[in-house]
Design a protein around this motif. Sequence first.
Motif, PDB file in Angstrom:
ATOM      1  N   PRO A 229      43.793  72.093 -32.304  1.00  0.00           N
ATOM      2  CA  PRO A 229      45.178  71.596 -32.242  1.00  0.00           C
ATOM      3  C   PRO A 229      45.719  71.144 -33.589  1.00  0.00           C
ATOM      4  O   PRO A 229      44.996  70.595 -34.422  1.00  0.00           O
ATOM      5  N   THR A 230      47.007  71.380 -33.751  1.00  0.00           N
ATOM      6  CA  THR A 230      47.733  70.888 -34.919  1.00  0.00           C
ATOM      7  C   THR A 230      48.610  69.694 -34.535  1.00  0.00           C
ATOM      8  O   THR A 230      48.843  68.811 -35.352  1.00  0.00           O
ATOM      9  N   TYR A 231      49.073  69.688 -33.292  1.00  0.00           N
ATOM     10  CA  TYR A 231      50.029  68.672 -32.870  1.00  0.00           C
ATOM     11  C   TYR A 231      49.488  67.745 -31.769  1.00  0.00           C
ATOM     12  O   TYR A 231      49.582  66.534 -31.869  1.00  0.00           O
TER      13      TYR A 231
ATOM     14  N   ARG B 212      52.570  72.705 -25.618  1.00  0.00           N
ATOM     15  CA  ARG B 212      51.809  73.342 -26.697  1.00  0.00           C
ATOM     16  C   ARG B 212      52.350  74.739 -27.001  1.00  0.00           C
ATOM     17  O   ARG B 212      52.407  75.157 -28.153  1.00  0.00           O
TER      18      ARG B 212
ATOM     19  N   LEU C 150      55.381  74.420 -29.101  1.00  0.00           N
ATOM     20  CA  LEU C 150      55.065  73.992 -30.465  1.00  0.00           C
ATOM     21  C   LEU C 150      54.167  74.982 -31.204  1.00  0.00           C
ATOM     22  O   LEU C 150      53.822  74.758 -32.352  1.00  0.00           O
ATOM     23  N   ASP C 151      53.800  76.069 -30.521  1.00  0.00           N
ATOM     24  CA  ASP C 151      52.879  77.057 -31.099  1.00  0.00           C
ATOM     25  C   ASP C 151      51.560  76.388 -31.494  1.00  0.00           C
ATOM     26  O   ASP C 151      50.997  76.635 -32.568  1.00  0.00           O
ATOM     27  N   ASP C 152      51.069  75.530 -30.597  1.00  0.00           N
ATOM     28  CA  ASP C 152      49.852  74.763 -30.848  1.00  0.00           C
ATOM     29  C   ASP C 152      48.685  75.419 -30.118  1.00  0.00           C
ATOM     30  O   ASP C 152      48.864  76.068 -29.086  1.00  0.00           O
ATOM     31  N   ASN C 153      47.484  75.231 -30.654  1.00  0.00           N
ATOM     32  CA  ASN C 153      46.278  75.822 -30.082  1.00  0.00           C
ATOM     33  C   ASN C 153      45.410  74.699 -29.533  1.00  0.00           C
ATOM     34  O   ASN C 153      44.975  73.818 -30.287  1.00  0.00           O
TER      35      ASN C 153
ATOM     36  N   GLU D  63      46.340  66.538 -29.360  1.00  0.00           N
ATOM     37  CA  GLU D  63      44.891  66.554 -29.194  1.00  0.00           C
ATOM     38  C   GLU D  63      44.517  65.908 -27.855  1.00  0.00           C
ATOM     39  O   GLU D  63      45.030  64.841 -27.510  1.00  0.00           O
TER      40      GLU D  63
END
Length: 509
Positions: free
Chosen positions: A60-62, A50, A53-56, A64
């Motif tokens: 989440p964007t990518y 994450r 990918l700079d995901d939160n 889950e």
Amino acid sequence: MKLPWLSYRLLCVLCESAPGIVSQQELIERIWPEIVVGDETLKQRIKLLRRVLDDNAADPTYIEAIRGRGYRLIPHVEITAIPDPSLSVKLNLATDTHVAPANGSSYPLYWKVTSLTLAFVVIILACIALLYSSSRTIPQPVSQTLAAKIASGFDNELYENGLDYYHRYREEDNKLAIELFNSAIEINPNMARAYAGLSDAYSQGIFQFNGPSDWQQLAIDAAYKAIALDPNLAQGYKSLGLAYYNRGWLTKAISANLKAVQKRKNYNEAMSNLGFIYREMGQVKQALHWIDKALEADPSNSVSMLHKAQILHALAQYPQANIWLEKALQLQPDSLLANNTQGESLLQQGLFSQAKAHYQELIARYPKQLVFIEGLANALLYLDEQEQARELAKQLIQSDNQQVKVRGELLSYLANEQGTQAQLAHLEQSFKQELAQGSDRPSDSMSLARLYAKSQANDKSYRYLIQAINQGWLARNLVVMDPSFKAIKEEISFNQLIDEMDNQRARQQ
């Protein structure tokens, strides 16, 4: 810098299964097919992916997380085959035409004008692009951009998490610490602290959790790498000292920890280790000096409390020792080392029935912990319950840790009415090899003394008993009450050696 391999594999598995959900168990089986890891290891890898990918995780964007089910990739993924150029018709720009003219005729005028106009426009656009690019900075490749994100501090985060798990002093947590330190090194191969942490985790795996024997060398190699990367890193020398200790090189271990204290004043872990090692070498005054300094630097450190208890046990100051041991257990009730120290204290006092009950209770709670099985086998040996001792020794012999295996073989030999010559020769070679490779552990010399006494080679037994005492062996009752020494117990020479042991302890008061 590349995406770490395990994170890349994890992303591939998620892509292959998109848009479906992949269970945690399936991910673990596919990413780590040949080793056993826990859910926490997978969570750390998801966290690393994450971050790349700079995901939160909260929004989440990518990737889950589906509670109770696993993980899924959110974006739609299409797998597109890459065409093989060999199967297509190749266009030769030198000879082929877009639309072939009729035989004997040329292209129409409008076709020629259009082609020239397009060629002119392409040339103009190319010139503009060249002029524009000369005034602009070429953007970094994607891999470098990802590397910048990773290098922004995630290696440190992984390292700190690894340190936290290492200091929990539990087997599964220690395995996770090894994984986290290795992940930090994947991201930043020049991170000296991560190599030092990795060395410590390998050493702890050997010392407390019967890790495989090759971890001894891995611990030394990782410590050397840490020092090579940063010669002023105190942690590197402390880690090297711990790795040396596991090899039985106590003098070298002392030297490395002293250097760690030189590099960092009031380094409580290194000072605590000095107290522990000096105690094993029988230099109890030095041990008390360093353990008191360690407790002054960190009064709430449970390991330092435990080491002080062990030093007071060596001085036969059992009431004071038990106070410190209780303090350590209050801070960490499930500490394997603290619980084993209780058993060792009972053995050293000659309270073998109490030691037996203590270790039986521990084995009921921790049935796979070989250190407790070994403690119970020793108690049974002194209680003359030889058959039960031999049965427990079989479990030690099956260990992947060579030192534990050899100690199990020794217990099995001592618990037999008559051991075979083959057993004697094998054990003799094993312990002498340890000494030849630089071990100055008094326990190795004492093992040879017991071995020779059992086989009635009394001269050799005395030789190694003297060596063990000179190396710092102070556990009087474990010698006097050892059934292996039954045949020489009444001899004047034997009792003179016991007196020398008592005098050594008295001089340390």
